[in-house]
Design a protein around this motif. Sequence first.
Motif, PDB file in Angstrom:
ATOM      1  N   GLU A 175       0.830  -1.208   0.000  1.00 19.21           N
ATOM      2  CA  GLU A 175       0.000   0.000   0.000  1.00 19.21           C
ATOM      3  C   GLU A 175       0.863   1.256   0.000  1.00 19.21           C
ATOM      4  O   GLU A 175       0.631   2.179  -0.789  1.00 19.21           O
ATOM      5  CB  GLU A 175      -0.910  -0.010   1.234  1.00 19.21           C
ATOM      6  CG  GLU A 175      -1.587   1.323   1.555  1.00 19.21           C
ATOM      7  CD  GLU A 175      -2.668   1.709   0.569  1.00 19.21           C
ATOM      8  OE1 GLU A 175      -2.958   2.930   0.481  1.00 19.21           O
ATOM      9  OE2 GLU A 175      -3.224   0.836  -0.106  1.00 19.21           O
ATOM     10  N   THR A 206       3.848   1.714  -0.993  1.00 22.26           N
ATOM     11  CA  THR A 206       4.639   1.883  -2.221  1.00 22.26           C
ATOM     12  C   THR A 206       3.754   2.120  -3.443  1.00 22.26           C
ATOM     13  O   THR A 206       4.264   2.281  -4.557  1.00 22.26           O
ATOM     14  CB  THR A 206       5.509   0.638  -2.479  1.00 22.26           C
ATOM     15  OG1 THR A 206       4.690  -0.538  -2.496  1.00 22.26           O
ATOM     16  CG2 THR A 206       6.577   0.494  -1.394  1.00 22.26           C
ATOM     17  N   GLY A 207       2.443   2.130  -3.247  1.00 27.06           N
ATOM     18  CA  GLY A 207       1.532   2.421  -4.348  1.00 27.06           C
ATOM     19  C   GLY A 207       1.233   1.250  -5.258  1.00 27.06           C
ATOM     20  O   GLY A 207       0.622   1.428  -6.319  1.00 27.06           O
ATOM     21  N   ASN A 208       1.632   0.042  -4.862  1.00 19.78           N
ATOM     22  CA  ASN A 208       1.376  -1.132  -5.702  1.00 19.78           C
ATOM     23  C   ASN A 208      -0.067  -1.606  -5.612  1.00 19.78           C
ATOM     24  O   ASN A 208      -0.579  -2.230  -6.545  1.00 19.78           O
ATOM     25  CB  ASN A 208       2.316  -2.272  -5.304  1.00 19.78           C
ATOM     26  CG  ASN A 208       3.743  -2.011  -5.747  1.00 19.78           C
ATOM     27  OD1 ASN A 208       4.061  -2.106  -6.927  1.00 19.78           O
ATOM     28  ND2 ASN A 208       4.606  -1.646  -4.808  1.00 19.78           N
ATOM     29  N   SER A 251      -4.141  -0.559  -3.655  1.00 21.96           N
ATOM     30  CA  SER A 251      -4.937   0.403  -2.897  1.00 21.96           C
ATOM     31  C   SER A 251      -5.850  -0.386  -1.974  1.00 21.96           C
ATOM     32  O   SER A 251      -6.814  -1.018  -2.410  1.00 21.96           O
ATOM     33  CB  SER A 251      -5.766   1.283  -3.844  1.00 21.96           C
ATOM     34  OG  SER A 251      -6.535   2.213  -3.099  1.00 21.96           O
ATOM     35  N   GLN A 304      -6.214   0.617   5.427  1.00 22.27           N
ATOM     36  CA  GLN A 304      -5.131   1.531   5.087  1.00 22.27           C
ATOM     37  C   GLN A 304      -4.251   1.864   6.281  1.00 22.27           C
ATOM     38  O   GLN A 304      -3.131   2.350   6.115  1.00 22.27           O
ATOM     39  CB  GLN A 304      -5.699   2.799   4.456  1.00 22.27           C
ATOM     40  CG  GLN A 304      -6.231   2.562   3.048  1.00 22.27           C
ATOM     41  CD  GLN A 304      -6.781   3.810   2.400  1.00 22.27           C
ATOM     42  OE1 GLN A 304      -6.741   4.894   2.981  1.00 22.27           O
ATOM     43  NE2 GLN A 304      -7.313   3.660   1.191  1.00 22.27           N
ATOM     44  N   SER A 306      -0.624   0.673   6.358  1.00 20.80           N
ATOM     45  CA  SER A 306       0.479   1.380   5.697  1.00 20.80           C
ATOM     46  C   SER A 306       1.096   2.452   6.590  1.00 20.80           C
ATOM     47  O   SER A 306       2.047   3.126   6.176  1.00 20.80           O
ATOM     48  CB  SER A 306      -0.016   2.025   4.391  1.00 20.80           C
ATOM     49  OG  SER A 306      -1.004   3.005   4.658  1.00 20.80           O
TER      50      SER A 306
END
Length: 206
Positions: A36, A38-40, A42, A48, A51
């Motif tokens: 999450e 690292t943006g890989n 959502s 959340q 993260s």
Amino acid sequence: MDNLNEISKTIALSMGAGWASGINLYLAVLMLGLLEITGNISLPPDLQILSNPMVIGAAGLMYLVNFFADKTPGVDTGWDVIHTFIRIPAGALLAASAVGDVNPVVALAAAIAGGSIAAGTHAVKSGTRALINTSPEPFSNWTASITEDLAVIAGIWTALSYPWLFIALLVIFIVLMIWLLPKIWQGIKKVFSFIARFFQRDKEHQ
């Protein structure tokens, strides 16, 4: 069709989180949090928090502790006993959080299913380890532990990337688990029976 795909993704993430928690909770939390941040991926809003740097740091630290405890004969079984009270509730919580607050009934159903799957994977893991510990060499513990870690990584990746495939594999796993657990339990009873007879003979010779 899009709605069906979204539902499959939610089910795969929810049940995947529960499944992985029963094997290695800290690795599951660490992997989801890192993916999450690292943006890989959502994650759903309720997940959340994974993260958060503090959560990632705590999960990483506990994974390191688990890494060595899980590979030490005898210690791993004690570690599994303690984590009976951690992995299963955490699996239920992660599964419910993956569904979100769309419907309390759905969230409760996800918690029950996720917790049950976590209980099953935890039982298979801990029971198998108890049997492995009857072997005098430590290499089987390392092999089993590393295999479990790789399974968690592969399982979560599959759940996120190929949800339908993961759901199908999960169904197969559940069927195998139902077949395997009684055999593991019989093996554990034989081990305890052998230990009891050994100590009884030892007392008789004293």
